[in-house]
Design an enzyme around this catalytic site. Structure first.
Site: not given
Length: 271
Positions: A16, A60-61, A153, A166, A170
């Site tokens: 996605s 699954d990373v 990001s 988050y 990043k």
């Protein structure tokens, strides 16, 4: 290295969002695409598989064995030349609660999970895919063997309220990009990172979910309008905007770029 035509490309989180758009664009340009995503995403990823003619591999990373399985599956299609890391999650929560109690402070398990998937998962994929790339024959007189593109990001630089986990994850990707690029240069593997601005993806849409599972369209439109006003282009980014940058960094057009952070964000300045 040329373009991506005929090259085997492994893309994590390709079921996605940005990963999906990247898989579709690279397949359109002739790449053999491996769509690596969680097993629960396989049903959702059927459209991507059909559009790209790609191979879905449950991955699954954070699990080394699953990543090795995905890399080995890619090797069955040919020499692995490109890895695009798009898998990631976001989980908004403020550092402390409003009641001043220890129990309402940021959930440490959630913080750990975000770091585990976004940062450690990215490095896990890099180290294993790069190992496979190092075993391939060079593509040109400069010894180039492959390219890795990571996803960071704008939050790595301008994290907002509730984005501690988050932003940290990043920023970690941004911070390790040059070091890993230096590590892998001797093997002819380039490493770059894209730090997108505000992009219209399913992960963003999830922020506007109502208790019954619908999307609060009014709230979504309000936030999108606010974010668009913070860009000089006055629009929200779409997954294809980032996929085009992914294509550039994955192809020979960027053969002299490594250790770089590319920031496609419409000229956004986050408040």
């Amino acid at each position: 290295m040329g373009g991506v035509e005929g090259k085997v490309v492994a893309i994590t989180g390709a079921g996605s969002g940005i990963g999906e758009a990247t898989a579709e664009l690279l397949a359109e340009r002739g790449a053999k695409v491996v769509i690596a995503d969680l097993d629960r995403q396989e049903e959702k990823a059927k459209d991507v598989v059909a559009t790209t003619g790609g191979l879905f591999v449950a991955c699954d990373v954070t699990d080394p064995e699953q990543v090795i399985t995905a890399v080995d599956a890619a090797k069955e299609l040919g020499p692995v030349r490109v890895l695009v890391n798009c898998a990631g999650i976001g989980w908004p929560q403020r550092t402390i609660g409003k009641d001043g109690q220890y129990s309402s402070a940021h959930d440490l398990g959630i913080f750990t999970k975000v770091i585990q998937i976004n940062l450690i998962g990215t490095f896990n994929c890099i180290r294993l895919a790069a190992t496979a790339m190092s075993q391939t024959e060079p593509l040109d007189e400069f010894g180039e063997r492959g390219a890795i593109v990571n996803t960071a990001s704008v939050a790595a630089y301008d994290g907002q309220i509730g984005q501690a986990a988050y932003s940290a994850s990043k920023a970690g990707i941004v911070g390790m990009t040059l070091t890993v690029a230096r590590d892998l240069a001797v093997s002819g593997i380039r490493v770059n990172t894209i730090a997108p601005g505000f992009i219209d993806t399913p992960m963003v849409a999830y922020r506007f979910s109502t208790p019954d599972g619908d999307i609060d369209e009014a709230r979504r439109d309000e936030v999108f309008a606010d974010r668009a006003s913070g860009t000089v282009l006055k629009r929200i980014g779409q997954p294809i905007d980032i996929a085009l940058a992914m294509l550039y960094l994955a192809s020979g057009a960027s053969s002299f770029m490594t250790g770089q952070i590319v920031r496609p964000n419409g000229g956004m300045v986050m408040p």
